[in-house]
Design a protein around this motif. Structure first.
Motif, PDB file in Angstrom:
ATOM      1  N   ASN A  22       3.178   7.797  46.072  1.00 34.35           N
ATOM      2  CA  ASN A  22       2.995   6.834  45.000  1.00 34.35           C
ATOM      3  C   ASN A  22       2.661   7.594  43.718  1.00 34.35           C
ATOM      4  O   ASN A  22       1.665   8.322  43.666  1.00 34.35           O
ATOM      5  N   CYS A  23       3.545   7.421  42.703  1.00 32.14           N
ATOM      6  CA  CYS A  23       3.318   8.040  41.399  1.00 32.14           C
ATOM      7  C   CYS A  23       3.370   6.952  40.346  1.00 32.14           C
ATOM      8  O   CYS A  23       3.946   5.878  40.545  1.00 32.14           O
ATOM      9  N   ASN A  24       2.823   7.226  39.217  1.00 33.69           N
ATOM     10  CA  ASN A  24       2.883   6.283  38.109  1.00 33.69           C
ATOM     11  C   ASN A  24       2.843   7.053  36.786  1.00 33.69           C
ATOM     12  O   ASN A  24       2.594   8.268  36.764  1.00 33.69           O
ATOM     13  N   SER A  25       3.079   6.290  35.728  1.00 31.01           N
ATOM     14  CA  SER A  25       3.046   6.857  34.349  1.00 31.01           C
ATOM     15  C   SER A  25       3.933   8.093  34.245  1.00 31.01           C
ATOM     16  O   SER A  25       3.547   9.108  33.654  1.00 31.01           O
ATOM     17  N   GLY A  26       5.141   7.984  34.836  1.00 28.76           N
ATOM     18  CA  GLY A  26       6.058   9.116  34.734  1.00 28.76           C
ATOM     19  C   GLY A  26       6.716   9.179  33.357  1.00 28.76           C
ATOM     20  O   GLY A  26       7.018   8.151  32.739  1.00 28.76           O
ATOM     21  N   LYS A  27       6.902  10.396  32.891  1.00 31.51           N
ATOM     22  CA  LYS A  27       7.546  10.588  31.591  1.00 31.51           C
ATOM     23  C   LYS A  27       8.447  11.816  31.689  1.00 31.51           C
ATOM     24  O   LYS A  27       7.993  12.903  32.046  1.00 31.51           O
ATOM     25  N   ILE A  28       9.722  11.617  31.369  1.00 33.95           N
ATOM     26  CA  ILE A  28      10.703  12.702  31.403  1.00 33.95           C
ATOM     27  C   ILE A  28      11.135  12.982  29.962  1.00 33.95           C
ATOM     28  O   ILE A  28      11.688  12.105  29.288  1.00 33.95           O
ATOM     29  N   ARG A  29      10.870  14.198  29.507  1.00 35.81           N
ATOM     30  CA  ARG A  29      11.343  14.608  28.183  1.00 35.81           C
ATOM     31  C   ARG A  29      12.610  15.448  28.392  1.00 35.81           C
ATOM     32  O   ARG A  29      12.586  16.429  29.144  1.00 35.81           O
ATOM     33  N   PHE A  30      13.703  15.092  27.703  1.00 36.21           N
ATOM     34  CA  PHE A  30      14.995  15.711  28.010  1.00 36.21           C
ATOM     35  C   PHE A  30      15.882  15.685  26.768  1.00 36.21           C
ATOM     36  O   PHE A  30      15.538  15.122  25.721  1.00 36.21           O
ATOM     37  N   SER A  31      17.053  16.269  26.939  1.00 40.24           N
ATOM     38  CA  SER A  31      18.118  16.188  25.927  1.00 40.24           C
ATOM     39  C   SER A  31      19.461  16.367  26.617  1.00 40.24           C
ATOM     40  O   SER A  31      19.585  17.149  27.562  1.00 40.24           O
ATOM     41  N   LEU A  32      20.464  15.595  26.147  1.00 38.04           N
ATOM     42  CA  LEU A  32      21.853  15.783  26.598  1.00 38.04           C
ATOM     43  C   LEU A  32      22.476  16.851  25.695  1.00 38.04           C
ATOM     44  O   LEU A  32      22.468  16.731  24.469  1.00 38.04           O
ATOM     45  N   GLU A  33      23.043  17.866  26.345  1.00 40.09           N
ATOM     46  CA  GLU A  33      23.488  19.012  25.558  1.00 40.09           C
ATOM     47  C   GLU A  33      24.962  18.955  25.199  1.00 40.09           C
ATOM     48  O   GLU A  33      25.348  19.169  24.067  1.00 40.09           O
TER      49      GLU A  33
END
Length: 962
Positions: free
Chosen positions: A745-756
């Motif tokens: 169980n996880c919460n408050s997920g945040k993925i920082r990314f960019s399409l190249e």
């Protein structure tokens, strides 16, 4: 005495006679002058007539200083005469010397000499009856004419305004008074050139033979004396040899060689020879002439042309004429346009032009009221070349061409309508200029026009032109255009250039292919239709409609394909609001193998070279989706194409059902739902495409029902700096409220990314809350080069109680947190931990209560040291106060190996006593007090199933690679 008396009478009488003779000799010139003046009477215009009889003798008489008005002067006339056997005075010679005649050209273009004008006014009254001239009326006077008349030292002066020209002349006339024959030779010397007129006449039979000839005569010097000679459109050039012969004045035969006509300083039309006859009768006059003509100019080498001219003239009017011109048989015509330097030399990119086996024939016939004719020009080839002999950059090759023109009308007085018809057929055309190439299999041109000239205007009754080309091929560098057929039709409405001159245009090409390294297109039908008003004036107006139907376009680098594109737009120039609009759209748009909704829009012209596009797009497979499209396109101030616009959607929802046609891999096994809205901007300026987009996602949910995987609360706000690639700026975020997979169980997920680059995703950082702690990663890229992802989970203050539960180790209670890092390796569908470790915070101890430790003893024989150690550790962990804790995590296939090390002490006595034989603690019964441990280090190894983690990996792969 008597003789004396007679002598006295004769002597005075003789003296008186002699005195009388002397008086007659002395006063005879004055007497003759008076007699002549009395006989002539007053002259027209009261012109004076003076002369002096300077000599009067038995055999000759000389008259000097003869003048008639101011324009005619004569130095001397000398008559030599004798008395024949019949006692008739015969003049043997008349010598005229010093004749000077001044001829004036007045404002009415008439010649005037001493009050006499030529020609006379038609309304001028005649003083006497008019009768035809007959040479036989003067037959009785022939005996008194001089046998030889000589004119010498004479000059004709010609005055035109301020200009004055002199023409010397001389003549010799021989008369046979008995046979009534005369021979004359007159020589005229205009501009130091000689023209000879010879005449022979038989006054009994009345035939007259005349010959006029000149050698090396320069006509341009003669025409220079004419008024307004500099305004003549064509200049004459010599030297010319010519002769004119006639006998009886009924037929004139003429010959002329080397006559040059110069319409331009560098163009000379040379008539090498002309011969013909001009005949008269009482009813008509006929002219027949033929010869050769050459066109001489720098850069032009054409073989001579043969021509033949026939005409019939009655009462001063041409009843009929015909002209035939054709070239002599030759292999080639050579033209060098650069050397020609003529205003009509529009072919400025070919240095050399050759025509092979040229055949030209022109025929014109008619009269001054109507003319008709035809022109035919053909050849086996035409070739234009540039200077580069090794590899020409500019080449034009035409094979088997035929041009036929028919015309009729009145080209002399063009007020009536004139008709021209043109047909041209070219077998093949190959054209190359720099890096542009064009080829056609055939070109067929036909036109038909009827028009008239009125002052400076052209009035058209009708006109139409049709151009049909087959198998057109264009190539420029990597760009290619192929069209099996191109048809252009044009018609002209009746009107004039200054009023309502209107051209109808209709051009269409079918099944054309366009290709380059970046773009390819298949155009099933394209063209333009409309009208052009006043094309020959500064007030030209266009009302046209370009169209494009059923076109497929592929932009290779952008992964963009457009199916069934169509376009139609009514346009005006200068811009005029005609309250009309066009349509544009596409049946299907595919971007990176993803189908975009079909587009249909309204197109409206807003200025001279700019249009606005607006429309709404709905997607049948995604209910509720509405796309608004708005754009502006056209030509900028530099006449370069530009386009810019915006696409926006409403807020809509979609599930896996709507995505199934585009992502087949999502079928079955899970549910998803997202709320989405988007906006995109695009532009094409300075031959560069720019695009950007913003996509908002909220309330996203992914639920794998079978595996218990659930991600909810997914949201993002992405900005694409290049949407066609697609490509985003760094720092894009995807937020996930919760992430559940079995015990995980996880919460408050945040993925920082960019399409190249549209094919890879750079995960700059992955961060989520797990076990009431924080887990984050370093950057990694999806997909990787070898389909393997290696990353490290950095764990901060994970609660041991939740951690032991979620990894399936055992149930635990108590405080304490763990931190550390877990290297993770993901390859294909497998996920594993590689020597991960977690440790408690240094200097911070705690208590832990662990239950259900029976799994540690499973499979270990009792009464062994290993069993006793694990049994002691399990009893101690039921209530254990630790100073530090350390976990090591490794995976082997579908199992998880956990090594747990603890340093501390149990908080109560343990039911174990030391056994010397086993060298280990063994469990005792309840009657034994047990053992109290003041400090103990535990090292526990567990092997746990890893199935839930593997299932989570499979689900993630199905999402990332459907």
């Amino acid at each position: 005495m008597q003789f004396k008396r007679v002598l006295l009478i004769l002597l005075p009488a003789s003296l008186f006679f002699v005195l009388c003779i002397q008086c007659i000799i002395i006063f005879l010139p004055d007497i003759s002058t008076h007699i002549v003046h009395s006989a002539l009477g007053p002259l027209p215009g009261n012109q004076s007539f003076d002369f002096t009889v300077s000599r009067l003798g038995v055999n000759y008489t000389q008259i000097s200083d003869i003048s008639l008005g101011e324009d005619l002067h004569l130095d001397t006339i000398r008559f030599a005469y004798r008395m024949d056997a019949k006692h008739i005075i015969r003049v043997e010679e008349c010598v005229i010397s010093g004749l000077n005649v001044t001829v004036h050209l007045d404002e009415k273009k008439r010649l005037r000499v001493s009050g006499f004008s030529f020609p006379q006014d038609k309304n001028q009254a005649h003083s006497g009856p008019v009768s035809d001239f007959n040479i036989h009326d003067f037959e009785s006077y022939f005996a008194y004419l001089p046998a030889d008349i000589v004119l010498k030292n004479s000059t004709l002066f010609f005055e035109t305004g301020k200009e004055r020209f002199c023409i010397p002349l001389e003549a010799d006339i021989q008369l046979d008074r008995d046979k009534r024959r005369a021979d004359m030779k007159l020589s005229v010397f205009p501009m130091n050139q000689k023209i000879t007129l010879g005449a022979a006449a038989d006054f009994l039979q009345n035939p007259v033979q005349i010959n006029i000839s000149a050698e090396r005569f320069y006509p341009e010097m003669f025409f220079a004396i004419l008024p307004e000679a500099d305004q003549l459109p064509i200049k004459f050039r010599g030297p010319v040899n010519f002769s004119i012969e006639t006998k009886g004045f009924s037929t004139f035969h003429f010959e002329l060689t080397d006559l040059g006509l110069e319409p331009d300083p560098r163009l000379n039309i040379n008539f090498a020879n002309i011969s013909g006859d001009l005949s008269f009768d009482k009813a008509a006059m006929a002219l027949n002439a033929d010869g050769t003509v050459r066109i001489i100019s720098p850069g032009v080498n054409l073989e001579p042309f043969r021509f033949e001219f026939l005409s019939q003239i009655t009462s001063g009017t041409v009843d009929h004429f015909s002209l035939t011109v054709k070239n002599e048989i030759t292999k080639t015509w050579d033209i060098t346009p650069e050397r020609m330097a003529l205003p009509l030399s529009t072919v400025d990119f070919f240095d050399h032009i050759q025509l092979f086996d040229p055949q030209l024939k022109l025929f014109v016939s008619g009269n001054f009221d109507h003319q008709a004719g035809r022109l035919a020009f053909s050849g086996t080839g035409l070739r234009g070349l540039g200077d580069n002999e090794v590899e020409p950059k500019n080449v034009l090759d035409i094979s088997e061409f035929q041009v036929k023109t028919e015309f009729d009308g009145n080209f002399v007085r063009p007020e009536p309508l004139t008709h021209i018809k043109l047909d041209a057929l070219i077998d093949k055309i190959a054209f190359k200029k720099n890096n542009l190439e064009m080829n056609t299999a055939s070109l067929d041109v036909s036109s038909d026009a009827a028009f008239a000239f009125l002052k400076s205007d052209i009035v058209l009754n009708k006109a139409k032109v049709k151009i049909k080309s087959r198998l057109v091929h264009l190539k420029q560098e990597d760009k290619r255009v192929d069209s099996p057929e191109l048809i252009i039709e044009s018609g002209v409405k009746k009107g004039s250039t200054g009023k309502n001159f209107v051209i109808n245009v209709d051009a269409v090409c079918n099944q054309s292919k366009i290709a380059s390294n970046e773009v390819s297109a298949y155009v099933r039908k394209a063209g333009i239709t409309g009208t052009i008003e006043n094309p020959l004036s500064s007030d030209t107006r266009y009302q046209i409609t370009p169209f494009l139907y059923d076109t497929d376009v592929t932009v290779k680098d952008q992964g963009l394909r457009v199916k069934g594109f169509h376009f139609k737009l009514p346009m005006t120039y200068p811009f005029k609001d005609i309250k009309a609009f066009g349509r544009a759209g596409a049946k299907k748009i595919i971007l990176h193998d993803r189908i975009i909704p079909a587009v249909s829009a309204k197109v409206v012209q807003t200025s001279d070279c700019v249009v606005d596009v607006s429309g709404k797009v709905s997607h049948n497979e995604i209910p509720g989706l509405i796309i608004d499209v708005s754009a502006r396109a056209g030509l900028d101030s530099g006449m370069s194409f530009f386009a810019k616009g915006q696409i926006a959607t409403n807020r809509f929802s979609f599930t896996q059902k709507e995505l199934l046609p585009y992502i087949p891999g999502i079928a079955g096994g899970y549910d998803l739902k997202f709320d989405v809205s988007a906006k995109a901007d695009f532009s094409y300026i300075n031959q560069k495409i720019n695009s950007s987009a913003d996509i908002q996602v909220s309330n996203g949910t992914i639920n794998f029902v079978e595996s218990g995987f659930l991600a909810s609360g997914i949201s993002t706000d992405m900005h694409f700096n290049d949407f066609l690639v697609p490509e985003t700026l760094p720092g894009q975020y995807i937020n996930i409220e919760s992430f559940n997979a079995g015990r995980f169980n996880c919460n408050s997920g945040k993925i920082r990314f960019s399409l190249e680059d549209g094919k890879s995703v750079n995960i700059e950082n992955l961060k989520f809350n797990w076990c009431n702690g924080i887990v984050s990663t370093e950057a990694f890229r999806l997909p990787s080069d070898n389909n393997t992802i290696q990353l490290t989970l950095y764990c901060d203050r994970l609660e041991m109680e939740d951690l032991f539960y979620q990894i399936g180790a055992f149930d635990a209670e108590g405080g304490g947190t763990l931190s550390g890092r877990i290297p993770v390796v993901m390859k294909n569908t497998e996920i594993g931990f590689d020597n991960g470790f977690l440790f408690s915070t240094p200097g911070e101890g705690g208590r832990i209560y662990i239950r259900n430790l029976d799994r540690m003893l499973a499979g270990i024989p009792k009464n062994t040291p290993e069993f006793s150690q694990l049994d002691l550790a399990g009893e101690a962990l039921k209530n254990f106060e630790y100073k530090w804790v350390k976990l090591k995590l490794n995976t082997h296939g579908d199992t998880l190996a956990v090594n747990m090390q603890l340093d501390g002490k149990p908080l109560s006595a343990l039911p174990f006593e030391y056994n010397r034989n086993l060298n280990s603690f063994i469990r005792v019964n309840a009657q034994s007090p047990g053992s109290n441990f003041q400090g103990i280090k535990l090292d526990v190894n567990l092997t746990l199933p890893f199935n839930q983690v593997i299932q989570m990996s499979n689900n993630l792969k199905r999402i990332m690679n459907p």
